[in-house]
Motif scaffolding. Structure first.
Motif, PDB file in Angstrom:
ATOM      1  N   GLY A 175      71.541  60.353   0.684  1.00 41.83           N
ATOM      2  CA  GLY A 175      72.649  59.543   0.502  1.00 41.83           C
ATOM      3  C   GLY A 175      73.281  58.522   1.504  1.00 41.83           C
ATOM      4  O   GLY A 175      74.066  58.129   1.309  1.00 41.83           O
ATOM      5  N   VAL A 176      72.839  59.213   2.759  1.00 46.88           N
ATOM      6  CA  VAL A 176      73.462  58.732   4.134  1.00 46.88           C
ATOM      7  C   VAL A 176      72.368  57.706   4.701  1.00 46.88           C
ATOM      8  O   VAL A 176      71.281  58.090   5.009  1.00 46.88           O
ATOM      9  CB  VAL A 176      73.884  59.770   4.991  1.00 46.88           C
ATOM     10  N   LEU A 177      72.506  56.419   4.518  1.00 48.40           N
ATOM     11  CA  LEU A 177      71.566  55.555   4.988  1.00 48.40           C
ATOM     12  C   LEU A 177      71.902  55.388   6.658  1.00 48.40           C
ATOM     13  O   LEU A 177      72.935  55.483   7.286  1.00 48.40           O
ATOM     14  CB  LEU A 177      71.994  53.822   4.437  1.00 48.40           C
ATOM     15  N   THR A 178      70.697  55.597   7.295  1.00 50.20           N
ATOM     16  CA  THR A 178      70.565  55.697   8.804  1.00 50.20           C
ATOM     17  C   THR A 178      69.651  54.614   9.352  1.00 50.20           C
ATOM     18  O   THR A 178      68.680  54.489   9.018  1.00 50.20           O
ATOM     19  CB  THR A 178      70.116  57.174   9.220  1.00 50.20           C
ATOM     20  N   LEU A 179      70.254  53.800  10.057  1.00 43.43           N
ATOM     21  CA  LEU A 179      69.879  52.619  10.955  1.00 43.43           C
ATOM     22  C   LEU A 179      69.671  52.900  12.146  1.00 43.43           C
ATOM     23  O   LEU A 179      70.415  53.300  13.000  1.00 43.43           O
ATOM     24  CB  LEU A 179      70.641  51.516  10.497  1.00 43.43           C
ATOM     25  N   VAL A 180      68.464  52.594  12.892  1.00 45.97           N
ATOM     26  CA  VAL A 180      68.128  52.452  14.377  1.00 45.97           C
ATOM     27  C   VAL A 180      67.992  50.851  14.698  1.00 45.97           C
ATOM     28  O   VAL A 180      67.260  50.484  14.196  1.00 45.97           O
ATOM     29  CB  VAL A 180      67.166  53.204  14.834  1.00 45.97           C
ATOM     30  N   ASN A 181      69.084  50.468  15.621  1.00 40.31           N
ATOM     31  CA  ASN A 181      69.373  49.075  16.037  1.00 40.31           C
ATOM     32  C   ASN A 181      69.024  48.299  14.831  1.00 40.31           C
ATOM     33  O   ASN A 181      68.385  47.245  14.649  1.00 40.31           O
ATOM     34  CB  ASN A 181      68.304  49.076  16.998  1.00 40.31           C
ATOM     35  N   ASP A 182      69.727  48.595  13.529  1.00 33.81           N
ATOM     36  CA  ASP A 182      69.827  47.772  12.221  1.00 33.81           C
ATOM     37  C   ASP A 182      68.444  47.727  11.412  1.00 33.81           C
ATOM     38  O   ASP A 182      68.262  47.150  10.793  1.00 33.81           O
ATOM     39  CB  ASP A 182      70.316  46.278  12.665  1.00 33.81           C
ATOM     40  N   THR A 183      67.774  48.844  11.644  1.00 32.58           N
ATOM     41  CA  THR A 183      66.620  49.109  11.234  1.00 32.58           C
ATOM     42  C   THR A 183      66.492  50.325  10.370  1.00 32.58           C
ATOM     43  O   THR A 183      66.641  51.398  11.112  1.00 32.58           O
ATOM     44  CB  THR A 183      65.288  48.900  12.056  1.00 32.58           C
ATOM     45  N   ASP A 184      66.019  50.464   9.318  1.00 33.12           N
ATOM     46  CA  ASP A 184      66.058  51.754   8.463  1.00 33.12           C
ATOM     47  C   ASP A 184      65.292  52.766   9.433  1.00 33.12           C
ATOM     48  O   ASP A 184      63.987  52.527   9.975  1.00 33.12           O
ATOM     49  CB  ASP A 184      65.206  51.707   7.201  1.00 33.12           C
ATOM     50  N   TRP A 185      65.814  54.112   9.526  1.00 32.77           N
ATOM     51  CA  TRP A 185      65.247  54.990  10.452  1.00 32.77           C
ATOM     52  C   TRP A 185      63.738  55.433   9.999  1.00 32.77           C
ATOM     53  O   TRP A 185      63.088  55.923  10.845  1.00 32.77           O
ATOM     54  CB  TRP A 185      66.233  56.035  10.860  1.00 32.77           C
TER      55      TRP A 185
END
Length: 123
Positions: free
Chosen positions: A88-98
């Motif tokens: 349930g925690v969305l994680t992004l790397v430089n605005d991209t889905d991890w």
């Protein structure tokens, strides 16, 4: 009688061991969806993740452990489950889905931005 062994020289003085000074990886962390409440209400923080040398790889998992140990001020179970982000925690790397970047094993680079957004809301 003269010795046939070569003249013995004293051993060189011990060289000092290489510096064990830690280097750090500087990254920006952003929070949304209420997760900022676990980090003193801060939506953005800059962190320095310690590492043994400039060549040492730092993964998102390492960053999560660092956040848990040094920055989460309350209710870490709302952010992490074990050493990973909770479902349930969305994680992004430089605005991209991890997940497109390798997930928790992604090798974080200096200057990367990690974003954590909770999609869990009370009802």
């Amino acid at each position: 009688s003269p010795s046939i062994l070569p003249e013995r020289k004293p051993p060189p003085p011990f060289a000092s061991p290489p510096s064990r000074q830690m280097t750090a990886l500087d990254i920006k962390i952003e929070f949304g969806g209420g997760l900022e409440l676990l980090f003193e209400g801060k939506k953005t923080i800059s962190i320095s993740v310690p590492r043994a040398s400039a060549d040492t790889v730092v993964t998102i998992k390492d960053v999560l452990i660092h956040l848990k140990d040094n920055h989460v001020k309350e209710r870490p179970e709302m952010f992490l489950q074990g050493d990973n982000v909770r479902p349930g925690v969305l994680t992004l790397v430089n605005d991209t889905d991890w997940e497109l970047c390798g997930g928790a094993e992604y090798e974080v680079q200096a200057g990367d931005s990690l974003t954590f957004i909770s999609t869990l809301h009370g009802g």
